[in-house]
Design a protein around this motif. Sequence first.
Motif, PDB file in Angstrom:
ATOM      1  N   GLY A 103      15.092  46.756  22.438  1.00  0.00           N
ATOM      2  CA  GLY A 103      16.338  47.220  21.856  1.00  0.00           C
ATOM      3  C   GLY A 103      16.036  48.164  20.707  1.00  0.00           C
ATOM      4  N   PRO A 104      17.073  48.769  20.139  1.00  0.00           N
ATOM      5  CA  PRO A 104      16.849  49.708  19.040  1.00  0.00           C
ATOM      6  C   PRO A 104      16.386  49.011  17.763  1.00  0.00           C
ATOM      7  CG  PRO A 104      19.190  49.633  19.677  1.00  0.00           C
ATOM      8  CD  PRO A 104      18.462  48.705  20.563  1.00  0.00           C
ATOM      9  N   ALA A 105      15.371  49.579  17.117  1.00  0.00           N
ATOM     10  CA  ALA A 105      14.901  49.057  15.837  1.00  0.00           C
ATOM     11  C   ALA A 105      16.056  49.064  14.850  1.00  0.00           C
ATOM     12  CB  ALA A 105      13.750  49.910  15.322  1.00  0.00           C
ATOM     13  N   GLY A 106      16.153  48.012  14.061  1.00  0.00           N
ATOM     14  CA  GLY A 106      17.215  47.909  13.070  1.00  0.00           C
ATOM     15  C   GLY A 106      18.519  47.361  13.610  1.00  0.00           C
ATOM     16  N   SER A 125      16.639  43.643  13.530  1.00  0.00           N
ATOM     17  CA  SER A 125      17.077  44.246  12.266  1.00  0.00           C
ATOM     18  C   SER A 125      15.942  44.355  11.255  1.00  0.00           C
ATOM     19  CB  SER A 125      18.246  43.459  11.666  1.00  0.00           C
ATOM     20  OG  SER A 125      17.819  42.191  11.209  1.00  0.00           O
ATOM     21  N   VAL A 126      14.885  43.567  11.423  1.00  0.00           N
ATOM     22  CA  VAL A 126      13.766  43.594  10.480  1.00  0.00           C
ATOM     23  C   VAL A 126      12.545  44.320  11.031  1.00  0.00           C
ATOM     24  CG1 VAL A 126      14.515  41.467   9.344  1.00  0.00           C
ATOM     25  CG2 VAL A 126      12.908  41.345  11.256  1.00  0.00           C
ATOM     26  N   LEU A 127      12.694  44.953  12.208  1.00  0.00           N
ATOM     27  CA  LEU A 127      11.542  45.590  12.842  1.00  0.00           C
ATOM     28  C   LEU A 127      11.610  47.102  12.798  1.00  0.00           C
ATOM     29  CD1 LEU A 127      11.058  43.386  16.037  1.00  0.00           C
ATOM     30  CD2 LEU A 127       9.781  43.312  13.898  1.00  0.00           C
ATOM     31  N   PRO A 128      10.470  47.741  12.553  1.00  0.00           N
ATOM     32  CA  PRO A 128      10.394  49.197  12.694  1.00  0.00           C
ATOM     33  C   PRO A 128      10.221  49.560  14.167  1.00  0.00           C
ATOM     34  CG  PRO A 128       8.263  48.344  12.053  1.00  0.00           C
ATOM     35  CD  PRO A 128       9.213  47.166  12.087  1.00  0.00           C
ATOM     36  N   THR A 129      10.336  50.829  14.472  1.00  0.00           N
ATOM     37  CA  THR A 129      10.097  51.301  15.833  1.00  0.00           C
ATOM     38  C   THR A 129       8.657  50.973  16.237  1.00  0.00           C
ATOM     39  OG1 THR A 129      11.670  53.091  15.521  1.00  0.00           O
ATOM     40  CG2 THR A 129      10.093  53.357  17.295  1.00  0.00           C
ATOM     41  N   GLY A 130       8.500  50.479  17.463  1.00  0.00           N
ATOM     42  CA  GLY A 130       7.168  50.161  17.962  1.00  0.00           C
ATOM     43  C   GLY A 130       7.162  48.858  18.737  1.00  0.00           C
ATOM     44  N   VAL A 131       5.967  48.381  19.023  1.00  0.00           N
ATOM     45  CA  VAL A 131       5.788  47.146  19.786  1.00  0.00           C
ATOM     46  C   VAL A 131       5.271  46.065  18.842  1.00  0.00           C
ATOM     47  CG1 VAL A 131       4.557  46.045  21.694  1.00  0.00           C
ATOM     48  CG2 VAL A 131       5.305  48.421  21.909  1.00  0.00           C
ATOM     49  N   GLN A 132       5.903  44.909  18.902  1.00  0.00           N
ATOM     50  CA  GLN A 132       5.479  43.750  18.119  1.00  0.00           C
ATOM     51  C   GLN A 132       5.198  42.607  19.093  1.00  0.00           C
ATOM     52  OE1 GLN A 132       5.004  43.982  14.853  1.00  0.00           O
ATOM     53  NE2 GLN A 132       5.857  46.051  14.793  1.00  0.00           N
ATOM     54  N   THR A 133       4.267  41.746  18.727  1.00  0.00           N
ATOM     55  CA  THR A 133       3.940  40.614  19.594  1.00  0.00           C
ATOM     56  C   THR A 133       4.000  39.306  18.820  1.00  0.00           C
ATOM     57  OG1 THR A 133       1.572  40.858  19.162  1.00  0.00           O
ATOM     58  CG2 THR A 133       2.460  41.994  21.107  1.00  0.00           C
TER      59      THR A 133
END
Length: 132
Positions: free
Chosen positions: A36-39, A96-104
């Motif tokens: 989904g969209p960052a933020g 809402s707490v994530l920047p653009t990119g991939v997190q694991t």
Amino acid sequence: NSFNNPHNVVVLLNVSPAGGATTSVGVSTGGVILSGPAGSTTPRQQQISLFNPSNNTINYSATISTANGVGWLSISPASGQLLPGSASISIMANLSVLPTGVQTGTVSIAFDNGTVSFIQVAVIATSPTSRQ
């Protein structure tokens, strides 16, 4: 005399010993991808099924870890009782707490019968679209 034959079907059976129930708990998947969209203020979620093949209630407790240490990953309910049969839990990502990119991250589910299951989670936070 059908035009669409033959049909093949694959079936997987877990056979328990006669007179005894298995103690292994099943988890429907070992990995989840959410995006989904960052933020975004709308959390993304995925239902996961837990299966208890025994005749006894099994307690469980889930813990969460993320590679970046930020608390964007959650599970509901995080603990409870798994009655014989199946039940669902939800894995949720707070974009809402994530920047653009991939997190694991990883969800670890420990059952009181000694079984531990791991679910790997990847979240793809896309660039928010601009409005014109």
